[in-house]
Design a protein around this motif. Structure first.
Motif, mmCIF file in Angstrom:
data_model
loop_
_atom_site.group_PDB
_atom_site.id
_atom_site.type_symbol
_atom_site.label_atom_id
_atom_site.label_comp_id
_atom_site.label_asym_id
_atom_site.label_seq_id
_atom_site.Cartn_x
_atom_site.Cartn_y
_atom_site.Cartn_z
ATOM 1 N N ILE A 160 1.279 5.165 -12.177
ATOM 2 C CA ILE A 160 -0.118 4.664 -12.601
ATOM 3 C C ILE A 160 0.069 3.642 -11.704
ATOM 4 N N LEU A 161 0.799 2.923 -10.762
ATOM 5 C CA LEU A 161 0.364 1.877 -9.827
ATOM 6 C C LEU A 161 1.413 1.866 -8.626
ATOM 7 N N ALA A 162 1.114 1.850 -7.526
ATOM 8 C CA ALA A 162 2.179 1.493 -6.366
ATOM 9 C C ALA A 162 1.496 0.697 -5.432
ATOM 10 N N MET A 163 2.236 -0.390 -5.011
ATOM 11 C CA MET A 163 1.730 -1.426 -4.032
ATOM 12 C C MET A 163 2.869 -2.223 -3.323
ATOM 13 N N LYS A 164 2.480 -2.861 -2.236
ATOM 14 C CA LYS A 164 3.335 -3.659 -1.553
ATOM 15 C C LYS A 164 4.154 -4.617 -2.580
ATOM 16 N N SER A 165 5.252 -4.942 -2.350
ATOM 17 C CA SER A 165 6.082 -5.918 -3.125
ATOM 18 C C SER A 165 6.740 -7.153 -2.107
#
Length: 315
Positions: A160-165
């Motif tokens: 449901i979500l994937a982004m820079k950490s």
């Protein structure tokens, strides 16, 4: 009398001579005998000549066939021996049977919108990261722990979500954050951090996100891992900072909004989970995201400012 007698005797001699002359002419006009031996000899020579010609053509054909077979078949480095020509039936090229395809490993379900994959993180990146996090959990599982729940495989989940950490003092180094949920056999939510191609941290939540709560919107209790940096860096966050907020919503809700860092955005609704993201550009914030939920008539049915269980300020 004697004269008549002599004339009579002379006539037979004359007739005999005429017959002799005619017989001689007939003999002279008779065709010579047919030379059967010569004709037979010539016929045999002609038959041999034709047979040798046909044999020569056949030998020429057999001499060409192996070269063609070698060219089509694409054999190895050795040449084909002319002493042993290949049969013509082997000169036709046969299709090489294709190798059996390896079945692909099923992956997690994709998010509802492309906007849930951010900062250049592709679905393939997110799926691979999720798989590494589940493997990380299995490798670090305490043997015989009765309280541990098997997280299954990546194919059980939906991203449901994937982004820079963004790394901080407590967990240095940037990476990616992947959030995935599953419904069966036990509802679960994973927040996974991948850095340098390896799983570096995993947070899990099991069971119904609503529990016994009657509210229409429920913020994820560990969503702070997505929208704040370490307490050690209070007042000194690394900026710009990509943040995210997740939580559950009931079917009576048609819209969820999130206000954070001075801006408000509309969350994506994805199979019972809401997802909102944004970027802090210039300053660290001190207040947690404010969440609002609206029903299908547009009526406000949830406000995090009115939720006594919600932490409204950052530590």
């Amino acid at each position: 009398m004697s004269g008549e007698k002599q004339g009579a005797e002379a006539e037979p001699d004359f007739e005999d001579r005429v017959r002799a002359l005619l017989a001689g002419d007939a003999s002279a006009l008779r065709p010579p005998p047919v030379p059967y031996p010569e004709i037979r000899r010539r016929g045999m020579l002609e038959r041999r000549r034709r047979r040798l010609g046909v044999t020569g053509v056949a030998l020429a054909t057999l001499a060409v066939v192996p070269v063609g077979a070698y060219a089509i078949g694409g054999g190895g480095g050795g040449a084909v021996s002319p002493a042993r020509p290949e049969p013509s039936v082997r000169t036709s090229a046969r299709p090489t049977p294709s190798a059996p395809s390896t079945p692909s490993v099923p992956g997690p379900a994709r998010p509802a919108t492309a906007g849930q994959l951010l900062d250049g993180v592709t679905y393939e990146n997110a799926a691979a990261g999720l798989g590494k996090c589940i493997a990380y959990d299995k490798a670090n599982r305490v043997a015989g722990d009765p309280g541990h729940t098997d997280l299954g495989t990546a194919a059980d989940y939906r991203i449901i979500l994937a982004m820079k950490s963004t790394g901080d003092s407590n967990a240095p180094g940037d990476g990616i954050s992947v959030v995935a949920v599953r419904e069966k056999p036990t509802p679960a939510r994973l927040i996974c951090t991948v850095k340098g191609g390896e799983a570096q941290g995993l947070n899990t939540s099991l069971g119904d996100p609503f529990g016994d709560s009657p509210v229409a919107v429920v913020p994820d209790i560990n969503a702070g891992k997505l929208y704040q940096q370490s307490y050690l860096d209070k007042g000194h966050w690394k900026l710009p900072f990509r943040w995210g907020v997740i939580g559950g919503y009931r079917s009576s809700v048609s819209k969820v909004t999130v206000s954070y860092g001075g801006s408000t955005s509309k969350a994506v609704l994805d199979h019972g989970w809401f997802v909102a993201t944004g970027t802090l550009q210039h300053r660290q914030v001190t207040e947690a995201p404010r969440l609002r939920g609206y029903d299908w008539t547009g009526k406000l049915v949830y406000d995090s400012d009115q939720d006594g269980s919600y932490e409204k300020t950052l530590p």
